[in-house]
Design a protein around this motif. Structure first.
Motif, PDB file in Angstrom:
ATOM      1  N   HIS A 113      43.491  36.821  37.642  1.00 17.75           N
ATOM      2  CA  HIS A 113      43.011  37.063  36.876  1.00 17.75           C
ATOM      3  C   HIS A 113      43.972  36.497  35.355  1.00 17.75           C
ATOM      4  CE1 HIS A 113      42.176  40.546  33.797  1.00 17.75           C
ATOM      5  NE2 HIS A 113      42.136  39.507  32.922  1.00 17.75           N
ATOM      6  N   HIS A 153      42.717  33.898  32.703  1.00 18.28           N
ATOM      7  CA  HIS A 153      42.104  33.182  31.178  1.00 18.28           C
ATOM      8  C   HIS A 153      42.804  32.004  31.163  1.00 18.28           C
ATOM      9  CE1 HIS A 153      40.658  37.468  30.010  1.00 18.28           C
ATOM     10  NE2 HIS A 153      41.604  37.638  30.831  1.00 18.28           N
ATOM     11  N   LYS A 187      38.453  33.278  33.981  1.00 17.88           N
ATOM     12  CA  LYS A 187      37.657  33.846  33.750  1.00 17.88           C
ATOM     13  C   LYS A 187      37.193  32.586  31.843  1.00 17.88           C
ATOM     14  CE  LYS A 187      40.021  38.030  34.158  1.00 17.88           C
ATOM     15  NZ  LYS A 187      38.968  38.849  35.231  1.00 17.88           N
ATOM     16  N   HIS A 241      37.722  44.723  33.340  1.00 15.07           N
ATOM     17  CA  HIS A 241      39.025  44.779  32.521  1.00 15.07           C
ATOM     18  C   HIS A 241      38.383  46.398  31.773  1.00 15.07           C
ATOM     19  CE1 HIS A 241      39.455  40.557  32.282  1.00 15.07           C
ATOM     20  NE2 HIS A 241      40.548  41.026  31.375  1.00 15.07           N
ATOM     21  N   HIS A 274      43.943  46.156  34.783  1.00 14.96           N
ATOM     22  CA  HIS A 274      45.162  46.532  33.571  1.00 14.96           C
ATOM     23  C   HIS A 274      45.062  48.146  34.339  1.00 14.96           C
ATOM     24  CE1 HIS A 274      44.672  42.924  30.607  1.00 14.96           C
ATOM     25  NE2 HIS A 274      44.406  43.199  31.056  1.00 14.96           N
ATOM     26  N   ASP A 280      47.468  37.246  34.045  1.00  9.54           N
ATOM     27  CA  ASP A 280      46.722  37.338  32.471  1.00  9.54           C
ATOM     28  C   ASP A 280      47.026  36.371  32.003  1.00  9.54           C
ATOM     29  OD1 ASP A 280      44.466  38.659  31.551  1.00  9.54           O
ATOM     30  OD2 ASP A 280      45.873  40.070  30.695  1.00  9.54           O
TER      31      ASP A 280
END
Ligand code: NIG
Ligand code: FE
Length: 448
Positions: A106, A108, A175, A276, A299, A351
């Motif tokens: 996960h 970004h 992502k 999410h 999460h 994350d």
């Protein structure tokens, strides 16, 4: 006595294995030792293979045979299936610990700008939600990302990736979600794909068009979801840019109904989903994710009991993100004991993003998963290997599995300068891999 195929038995890459049975060696009998490309000898293998006894599936004095980028044999050195021919590239590991390549499931990683000023505001008391509602937060990164060229996004993301590669990350999920228009979302995903071609890492992409409401759609969330479903999703799917579809289901983002519309369209386009979910409040996100057989619900600090049971039934992985929990000074820890009780697989990820988790270390997440969330070291290590692979659908359901050392799996593995696996959870930063092998190829210094 159990019959093959009865509950509790598994078909693991090449043979049936009963629950709890110790497997001394596993190999594909069709592949002759003479055909191996390389072999790694004298290693302590944390295989993470459920067919090998113990939480980490340890094989002492282990050996791994590799052919064509796949593991073709795993077992004790003394059980090697014959004499090693001269043509095999032999690597002596000096009794080092060897794990599957790490998987950051996960992130970004691709975005423009950064948000250090916002961090400063939070240190002075502003909340993450208040900053987001005032048009900062994700939207400030959207502005910077829209203004960035593909080359700029690529250079910045590759720079962020470097420390992750050094610590043994061989697979990463990336992502979109900071474009929020078709052109920029597609640009982000193209950059993510390019990273997989340029760097020694396998990239899995997720389309996250439903991450935040862009300013031009203020007050018109349903119309934006129309755009996501009717224009963006078909465009990214048509270009083969997305391996999965993600959404942010939260009171500052999209409702369960809006999220469900995105998921319905994803399924029509034959794309798996992840979510999410229940990060800042219990919005029923875990149950929604389970309803769509999501690969993962991420999460999940506020996941309620019904959602947890639903995740277990669906086989959806709970991806825990201690970096965001820490950086946002959250106080609600994810319900780890309930996940454990119900058998929900748990993964850990960085994350990495500019707002809630500017973390550039997955090994640090192992530490945080243990210290902040109460995972055992073995759970945390499974969380960045086997369970992270499952969260990406890379558990063998299509193509060779990742995240385990087993015959048939991808030859992605890491040698560590440690004396015991608990050391992967122990340090607070600073642990680099001794050697990283991806697709059977050892990364050179130039790669990292
Ligand atoms: O995973 N929760 C939503 N998305 C990101 C944060 C994105 C941002 O703040 O830029 C997350 O934490
Ligand atoms: Fe995220």
């Amino acid at each position: 006595m159990s019959e093959r195929g009865a509950p509790g038995w598994r078909l693991w890459p090449s043979r049936w294995v009963a629950p709890g049975v110790e497997v001394a060696c596993m190999g594909d009998p069709r592949t002759d030792i003479a055909e191996w490309d390389s072999v790694w000898l004298d290693a302590r293998l944390a295989t993470l293979d459920p067919a090998v006894a113990g939480e980490l599936g340890v094989i002492e004095d282990g050996a791994i045979g590799v052919r064509d980028g796949r593991i073709t044999w795993v077992g004790r050195r003394r059980a090697l299936p014959g004499q090693l021919p001269d043509t095999v590239d032999v690597h002596e590991c000096g009794n080092a610990w060897l794990t599957p390549g790490l998987i950051d499931c996960h992130t970004h990683l691709v975005y423009g700008g950064e948000r250090a000023a916002e961090f400063g505001m939070r240190l002075e008391g502003a909340s993450y939600e208040a900053i987001a509602r005032a048009g900062g937060g994700i939207l400030s990164t959207v502005r910077a990302t829209r203004e960035s060229s593909g080359d700029e996004l690529l250079a910045a993301a590759r720079d962020r990736l470097r420390p992750l590669l050094r610590e043994g990350v061989t697979t990463i999920e990336i992502k979109s979600g900071y474009g929020l228009d078709t052109e920029t979302e597609s640009r982000m995903l193209r950059v993510a794909r390019q990273i997989g071609q340029l760097d020694p890492v396998t990239v899995s992409t997720s389309f996250l068009g439903a991450h935040a409401l862009p300013p031009e759609y203020a007050g018109r969330a349903d119309a934006y979801i129309d755009l996501v479903c009717e224009e963006m999703l078909p465009a990214v799917a048509g270009e083969g840019l997305a391996d999965c579809v993600d959404a942010f289901c939260e009171r500052i983002a999209f409702s369960p109904e809006q999220t469900a519309r995105v998921f319905d369209r994803a399924i029509e386009l034959d794309l798996p989903v992840r979510l999410h979910a229940d990060q800042l409040s219990d919005g029923g996100g875990a149950a929604l994710a389970a309803r769509y057989n999501a690969l993962s619900a991420d999460h999940v600090e506020y996941a309620a009991e019904a959602g947890i049971v639903a995740l277990a039934r669906a086989g959806t992985v709970a991806v825990l993100l201690p970096g965001a929990f820490y950086f946002l000074r959250e106080t609600r820890v994810p319900p780890v004991a309930r996940f454990r009780h119900h058998g929900v697989p748990m993964a850990l990820a960085s994350d990495h993003n500019p707002g809630s988790s500017p973390a550039r270390s997955l090994v640090l997440m192992i530490n945080m998963g243990c210290v902040l969330f109460g995972l055992t070291p073995a759970e945390a290590i499974a969380g960045v290997t086997r369970n992270a692979a499952r969260a990406l659908g890379l558990d063998g359901r299509s193509g060779p599995p990742a995240g385990v050392l087993a015959a048939g799996a991808r030859a992605d593995f890491v040698l560590w300068p440690i004396d015991a696996p608990v050391e992967l959870a122990y340090g607070i930063g600073g642990l680099a891999a001794t050697r990283v092998v991806r697709g059977g190829i050892a990364a050179g210094a130039a790669d990292t």
